[in-house]
Design a protein around this motif. Structure first.
Motif, PDB file in Angstrom:
ATOM      1  N   TRP A   1      48.311 -12.140 112.581  1.00 23.36           N
ATOM      2  CA  TRP A   1      46.875 -11.991 112.790  1.00 23.36           C
ATOM      3  C   TRP A   1      46.210 -13.367 112.772  1.00 23.36           C
ATOM      4  O   TRP A   1      46.661 -14.299 112.118  1.00 23.36           O
ATOM      5  N   SER A   2      45.159 -13.480 113.522  1.00 17.40           N
ATOM      6  CA  SER A   2      44.392 -14.728 113.539  1.00 17.40           C
ATOM      7  C   SER A   2      43.243 -14.614 112.549  1.00 17.40           C
ATOM      8  O   SER A   2      42.819 -13.508 112.182  1.00 17.40           O
ATOM      9  N   LEU A   3      42.732 -15.738 112.098  1.00 15.14           N
ATOM     10  CA  LEU A   3      41.615 -15.722 111.152  1.00 15.14           C
ATOM     11  C   LEU A   3      40.419 -14.976 111.723  1.00 15.14           C
ATOM     12  O   LEU A   3      39.708 -14.274 111.002  1.00 15.14           O
ATOM     13  N   SER A   4      40.213 -15.095 113.030  1.00 18.65           N
ATOM     14  CA  SER A   4      39.038 -14.502 113.663  1.00 18.65           C
ATOM     15  C   SER A   4      39.167 -13.008 113.927  1.00 18.65           C
ATOM     16  O   SER A   4      38.209 -12.365 114.345  1.00 18.65           O
ATOM     17  N   SER A   5      40.338 -12.422 113.643  1.00 15.49           N
ATOM     18  CA  SER A   5      40.566 -11.019 113.991  1.00 15.49           C
ATOM     19  C   SER A   5      39.876 -10.046 113.038  1.00 15.49           C
ATOM     20  O   SER A   5      39.783  -8.858 113.328  1.00 15.49           O
ATOM     21  N   ALA A   6      39.399 -10.537 111.894  1.00 12.59           N
ATOM     22  CA  ALA A   6      38.652  -9.706 110.948  1.00 12.59           C
ATOM     23  C   ALA A   6      37.797 -10.626 110.091  1.00 12.59           C
ATOM     24  O   ALA A   6      38.074 -11.820 109.969  1.00 12.59           O
TER      25      ALA A   6
ATOM     26  N   HIS B   1      40.649 -11.225 105.290  1.00 13.12           N
ATOM     27  CA  HIS B   1      42.055 -10.852 105.143  1.00 13.12           C
ATOM     28  C   HIS B   1      42.412 -11.091 103.673  1.00 13.12           C
ATOM     29  O   HIS B   1      42.264 -12.210 103.178  1.00 13.12           O
ATOM     30  N   ARG B   2      42.890 -10.048 103.008  1.00 10.58           N
ATOM     31  CA  ARG B   2      43.104 -10.175 101.558  1.00 10.58           C
ATOM     32  C   ARG B   2      44.470  -9.633 101.130  1.00 10.58           C
ATOM     33  O   ARG B   2      44.822  -8.487 101.420  1.00 10.58           O
ATOM     34  N   LEU B   3      45.217 -10.477 100.407  1.00  9.38           N
ATOM     35  CA  LEU B   3      46.468 -10.092  99.774  1.00  9.38           C
ATOM     36  C   LEU B   3      46.205  -9.967  98.278  1.00  9.38           C
ATOM     37  O   LEU B   3      45.682 -10.898  97.661  1.00  9.38           O
ATOM     38  N   SER B   4      46.551  -8.819  97.700  1.00 12.48           N
ATOM     39  CA  SER B   4      46.312  -8.583  96.277  1.00 12.48           C
ATOM     40  C   SER B   4      47.562  -8.013  95.633  1.00 12.48           C
ATOM     41  O   SER B   4      48.280  -7.212  96.250  1.00 12.48           O
ATOM     42  N   ALA B   5      47.805  -8.392  94.387  1.00  9.83           N
ATOM     43  CA  ALA B   5      48.978  -7.886  93.680  1.00  9.83           C
ATOM     44  C   ALA B   5      48.772  -7.932  92.172  1.00  9.83           C
ATOM     45  O   ALA B   5      48.011  -8.758  91.655  1.00  9.83           O
ATOM     46  N   THR B   6      49.455  -7.035  91.497  1.00  6.88           N
ATOM     47  CA  THR B   6      49.599  -7.082  90.043  1.00  6.88           C
ATOM     48  C   THR B   6      51.096  -7.012  89.758  1.00  6.88           C
ATOM     49  O   THR B   6      51.802  -6.144  90.296  1.00  6.88           O
ATOM     50  N   LEU B   7      51.575  -7.906  88.924  1.00  2.00           N
ATOM     51  CA  LEU B   7      53.023  -8.013  88.712  1.00  2.00           C
ATOM     52  C   LEU B   7      53.339  -8.630  87.370  1.00  2.00           C
ATOM     53  O   LEU B   7      52.450  -9.129  86.663  1.00  2.00           O
TER      54      LEU B   7
ATOM     55  N   VAL C   1      41.075 -14.818 102.720  1.00  2.89           N
ATOM     56  CA  VAL C   1      40.622 -15.827 103.675  1.00  2.89           C
ATOM     57  C   VAL C   1      39.692 -15.160 104.681  1.00  2.89           C
ATOM     58  O   VAL C   1      39.980 -14.086 105.201  1.00  2.89           O
ATOM     59  N   SER C   2      38.557 -15.800 104.929  1.00  2.00           N
ATOM     60  CA  SER C   2      37.564 -15.236 105.844  1.00  2.00           C
ATOM     61  C   SER C   2      37.734 -15.826 107.236  1.00  2.00           C
ATOM     62  O   SER C   2      38.469 -16.796 107.448  1.00  2.00           O
ATOM     63  N   SER C   3      37.018 -15.247 108.188  1.00  4.19           N
ATOM     64  CA  SER C   3      37.121 -15.696 109.580  1.00  4.19           C
ATOM     65  C   SER C   3      36.599 -17.113 109.767  1.00  4.19           C
ATOM     66  O   SER C   3      36.958 -17.781 110.737  1.00  4.19           O
ATOM     67  N   ASP C   4      35.781 -17.586 108.837  1.00  3.58           N
ATOM     68  CA  ASP C   4      35.290 -18.966 108.935  1.00  3.58           C
ATOM     69  C   ASP C   4      36.108 -19.932 108.079  1.00  3.58           C
ATOM     70  O   ASP C   4      35.726 -21.084 107.872  1.00  3.58           O
ATOM     71  N   GLY C   5      37.261 -19.468 107.592  1.00  3.39           N
ATOM     72  CA  GLY C   5      38.199 -20.339 106.889  1.00  3.39           C
ATOM     73  C   GLY C   5      37.975 -20.479 105.404  1.00  3.39           C
ATOM     74  O   GLY C   5      38.732 -21.184 104.733  1.00  3.39           O
ATOM     75  N   GLU C   6      36.962 -19.809 104.855  1.00  4.26           N
ATOM     76  CA  GLU C   6      36.776 -19.888 103.410  1.00  4.26           C
ATOM     77  C   GLU C   6      37.911 -19.147 102.722  1.00  4.26           C
ATOM     78  O   GLU C   6      38.215 -17.998 103.054  1.00  4.26           O
TER      79      GLU C   6
ATOM     80  N   MET D   1      51.259  -3.266  91.771  1.00  4.34           N
ATOM     81  CA  MET D   1      50.309  -3.025  92.848  1.00  4.34           C
ATOM     82  C   MET D   1      50.480  -4.119  93.880  1.00  4.34           C
ATOM     83  O   MET D   1      50.718  -5.279  93.536  1.00  4.34           O
ATOM     84  N   LEU D   2      50.383  -3.735  95.159  1.00  6.02           N
ATOM     85  CA  LEU D   2      50.442  -4.711  96.238  1.00  6.02           C
ATOM     86  C   LEU D   2      49.696  -4.151  97.437  1.00  6.02           C
ATOM     87  O   LEU D   2      49.922  -3.004  97.829  1.00  6.02           O
ATOM     88  N   SER D   3      48.806  -4.943  97.999  1.00  5.73           N
ATOM     89  CA  SER D   3      48.106  -4.502  99.208  1.00  5.73           C
ATOM     90  C   SER D   3      47.749  -5.707 100.055  1.00  5.73           C
ATOM     91  O   SER D   3      47.521  -6.805  99.547  1.00  5.73           O
ATOM     92  N   MET D   4      47.718  -5.477 101.366  1.00  3.74           N
ATOM     93  CA  MET D   4      47.253  -6.472 102.330  1.00  3.74           C
ATOM     94  C   MET D   4      46.275  -5.766 103.250  1.00  3.74           C
ATOM     95  O   MET D   4      46.632  -4.785 103.905  1.00  3.74           O
ATOM     96  N   THR D   5      45.026  -6.238 103.257  1.00  2.00           N
ATOM     97  CA  THR D   5      43.991  -5.572 104.035  1.00  2.00           C
ATOM     98  C   THR D   5      43.318  -6.556 104.993  1.00  2.00           C
ATOM     99  O   THR D   5      43.241  -7.762 104.734  1.00  2.00           O
TER     100      THR D   5
END
Length: 223
Positions: free
Chosen positions: A77-82, A85-91, A158-163, A211-215
């Motif tokens: 996926w590209s940064l601009s596609s949403a 983009h967030r990866l989250s986990a508990t481990l 990471v946001s579409s503007d690179g933050e 827990m693991l998710s990528m949205t």
């Protein structure tokens, strides 16, 4: 229960890939399903058939983001596609090989130099990121004093503007990617136990994910 419908798995035995469809029922000593719904990833550096993937010298039991149909070559996926983009986990990081290093989360792209890695080294968690495509990697110790076996929660958004906002056990840091330099790059998430002890080395890395998710979506909030 961790949703595995858009991941495949690389195991340390021959660096084989367990494809998405097979992964839904897969279990082995490298990838153990626990009674509480958690998953344990195990990556030894030595043993019969233990190998590394192309362009690596380290073993891994690690998930890689795919499309729901299992396609991973088109999963980038590209940064601009949403908007976000967030990866989250508990481990828990249960133990580490002799190097005392492992990567437990990544954003990877088309280059052999990934834009983001979350690495544990001893008792410190580091954000390692490249503001520019193929550029110099910066390393920030975001969390110190981690004890093996303790719960660890992280998110990388990471946001579409690179933050770029990373949270580890409540510690939050903000960074910035150069969107223009990454415009043509396609990213994908990875998570698990990517031990940083060379093949043929001593010991093994093990982590258990609860827990693991990528949205990918339009929500503007960051952790």
């Amino acid at each position: 229960m961790i949703d595995l419908s858009h991941w495949n798995l690389t195991i340390p035995a021959g660096a084989a890939i367990i494809q998405t469809r097979q992964l839904q029922t897969y279990e082995s000593k490298w990838f153990t399903r626990n009674a509480d719904g958690s998953i344990t990833f195990y990556a030894p550096s030595s043993g019969s058939g233990i190998g590394s993937t192309t362009n690596s010298i380290y073993p891994r039991s690690e998930l890689r983001e795919t499309l729901p149909n299992g396609n991973y070559k088109q999963a980038g996926w590209s940064l601009s596609s949403a908007r976000l983009h967030r990866l989250s986990a508990t481990l828990t990081v249960d133990f580490l090989a002799a190097s005392k290093k492992a990567i437990i989360g990544q954003f990877h792209g088309g280059s052999t130099k990934p834009p983001f890695k979350l690495q544990i080294t001893g008792n410190t968690i580091y954000v390692q990121y490249r503001p520019k495509y193929n550029g110099e990697e910066k390393k920030d110790p975001i969390f110190k004093g981690y004890k093996l076996g303790n719960r660890l929660a992280y998110s990388a958004a990471v946001s579409s503007d690179g933050e770029f906002t990373v949270m580890v056990n409540g510690e939050v840091r903000k960074y910035q990617f150069d969107v223009a330099s990454y415009r043509s790059d396609k990213w994908y998430a990875k998570a698990g136990m990517y031990s940083q002890e060379e093949i043929g080395g001593v010991g093994a890395g093990r982590a258990t994910f609860y827990m693991l998710s990528m949205t990918h979506g339009d929500r503007a909030e960051v952790p």
